[in-house]
Design an enzyme around this catalytic site. Structure first.
Site, PDB file in Angstrom:
ATOM      1  N   ASP A  55       0.525  -1.246  -0.049  1.00 11.08           N
ATOM      2  CA  ASP A  55       0.037  -0.136  -0.088  1.00 11.08           C
ATOM      3  C   ASP A  55       0.825   1.329  -0.092  1.00 11.08           C
ATOM      4  OD1 ASP A  55      -2.030  -1.752   0.149  1.00 11.08           O
ATOM      5  OD2 ASP A  55      -2.900  -1.293   2.087  1.00 11.08           O
ATOM      6  N   LYS A  92      -7.303  -5.000  -2.930  1.00 12.20           N
ATOM      7  CA  LYS A  92      -7.888  -5.619  -1.699  1.00 12.20           C
ATOM      8  C   LYS A  92      -8.715  -4.475  -1.149  1.00 12.20           C
ATOM      9  CE  LYS A  92      -3.985  -4.238   1.056  1.00 12.20           C
ATOM     10  NZ  LYS A  92      -4.911  -3.345   2.013  1.00 12.20           N
ATOM     11  N   CYS A 104      -2.023  -2.557   7.640  1.00  9.25           N
ATOM     12  CA  CYS A 104      -2.172  -3.471   6.612  1.00  9.25           C
ATOM     13  C   CYS A 104      -0.774  -4.463   6.711  1.00  9.25           C
ATOM     14  CB  CYS A 104      -2.261  -2.803   5.257  1.00  9.25           C
ATOM     15  SG  CYS A 104      -3.973  -2.143   4.927  1.00  9.25           S
TER      16      CYS A 104
HETATM   17  C1  VGL Z   1      -4.807   0.861   5.672  1.00  6.11           C
HETATM   18  C2  VGL Z   1      -6.449   1.794   6.970  1.00  6.11           C
HETATM   19  C3  VGL Z   1      -7.321   1.644   6.125  1.00  6.11           C
HETATM   20  C4  VGL Z   1      -3.152   0.417   5.479  1.00  6.11           C
HETATM   21  C5  VGL Z   1      -5.701   0.650   4.730  1.00  6.11           C
HETATM   22  O1  VGL Z   1      -2.833   0.422   4.190  1.00  6.11           O
HETATM   23  O2  VGL Z   1      -2.476   0.334   6.528  1.00  6.11           O
HETATM   24  N1  VGL Z   1      -5.051   1.302   7.002  1.00  6.11           N
HETATM   25  N2  VGL Z   1      -6.854   1.182   5.089  1.00  6.11           N
END
Ligand code: VGL
Ligand code: ZN
Length: 201
Positions: A12, A110, A155
Site C-alpha cells: 500500500d 484489496k 496492513c
Molecule cells: C490501511 C487503514 C485503512 C493500510 C488501509 O494500508 O494500513 N490502513 N486502509
C-alpha cells in the site's frame, strides 16, 4: 540476490497514505527510494493496493454520528473508521509517483467488497475470504517473504501475521515501513507479529 523462493511484498505505498493524502501516514513517502532499491535483491516482487469502492463501509462518512479514527462493530468484529481513502481510480489510490510499481510481478488489490475491510494481503477482515495471494505464492514455490510498506500497524501487520499463520517465513523490515499509531496500535502490532512468529528487522 535472494533465492527465487523468497518474495518481496510491498504493501500500500499509495498517495493517500503519504503526506498530503487522505489518510496520511507520517513519513510515508520516506520509504519509497529504499523500497525501490530493495526490489533489486528479489526475483519476485508483489505490490498491494488498497482499492475501495465509493462509500466503502470502513469510511466514517458512511456511519452517521461517527468520526474518523473511531471504532465501530461490524458483523466480523471491531472496525476502525477511516477518512475516505484509496477510492478506486482516484489519484489518492495511485501508487506514490516514485514507487517502481512497474517492477511488480503481481499487483494485488484489496478492500473492494463494500461491506468488509481488508487490511491483509491474504484475507479480508473476516479472516476467511481469501484474496488469492496464498495460491499465487505457493504455485510459484515461494515460502519466504520480506514485507515493507504502509502502514506498519494495520496492513503490514495483518499481512505479516496472516502469512506467518499460513506457514510462510516472514520478516518485516521496519526501516521501510511507517505506522499510523492510533492509541498504541504500533506497540500492539509489534507484539502480535512477534507472537505470530514474524521476524522484525
Ligand atoms: C490501511 C487503514 C485503512 C493500510 C488501509 O494500508 O494500513 N490502513 N486502509
Ligand atoms: Zn483502506
Amino acid at each position: 540476490m535472494r533465492p527465487a523462493s523468497h518474495a518481496l511484498i510491498v504493501i500500500d505505498v499509495q498517495n493517500d497514505f503519504c503526506p498530503g493524502g487522505a489518510l496520511a501516514v507520517p513519513g510515508g513517502d520516506q520509504i519509497v527510494s529504499g523500497i525501490n532499491a530493495l526490489m533489486g535483491d528479489f526475483a519476485a516482487v508483489i505490490v498491494t493496493q488498497d482499492w475501495h469502492p465509493v462509500g466503502h463501509s470502513s469510511f466514517a462518512s458512511q456511519h452517521q454520528g461517527l468520526d474518523p479514527f473511531g471504532v465501530t462493530r461490524m458483523p466480523y468484529g471491531p472496525q476502525v473508521l477511516w477518512p475516505d481513502h484509496c477510492v478506486q481510480g482516484t489519484a489518492g489510490a495511485a501508487f506514490h509517483k516514485d514507487l517502481n510499481a512497474d517492477r511488480a510481478d503481481l499487483i494485488i488489490r484489496k478492500g473492494m467488497n463494500p461491506g468488509i475491510d481488508s487490511y491483509s494481503a491474504f484475507f479480508e477482515n473476516d479472516h476467511t475470504t481469501p484474496t488469492g495471494l496464498e495460491g499465487y505464492l505457493r504455485t510459484r514455490g515461494i515460502d519466504t517473504l520480506t514485507m515493507v510498506g504502509l502502514a506498519t500497524d494495520f496492513c503490514v501487520n495483518f499481512s505479516a501475521t496472516d502469512a506467518a499463520k499460513l506457514g510462510f517465513a516472514v520478516t518485516v523490515d521496519q526501516s521501510l515501513c511507517r505506522a499510523i499509531d492510533l492509541d498504541g496500535s504500533l506497540a500492539a502490532a509489534q507484539g502480535g507479529m512477534v507472537d505470530a512468529g514474524v521476524t522484525l528487522a
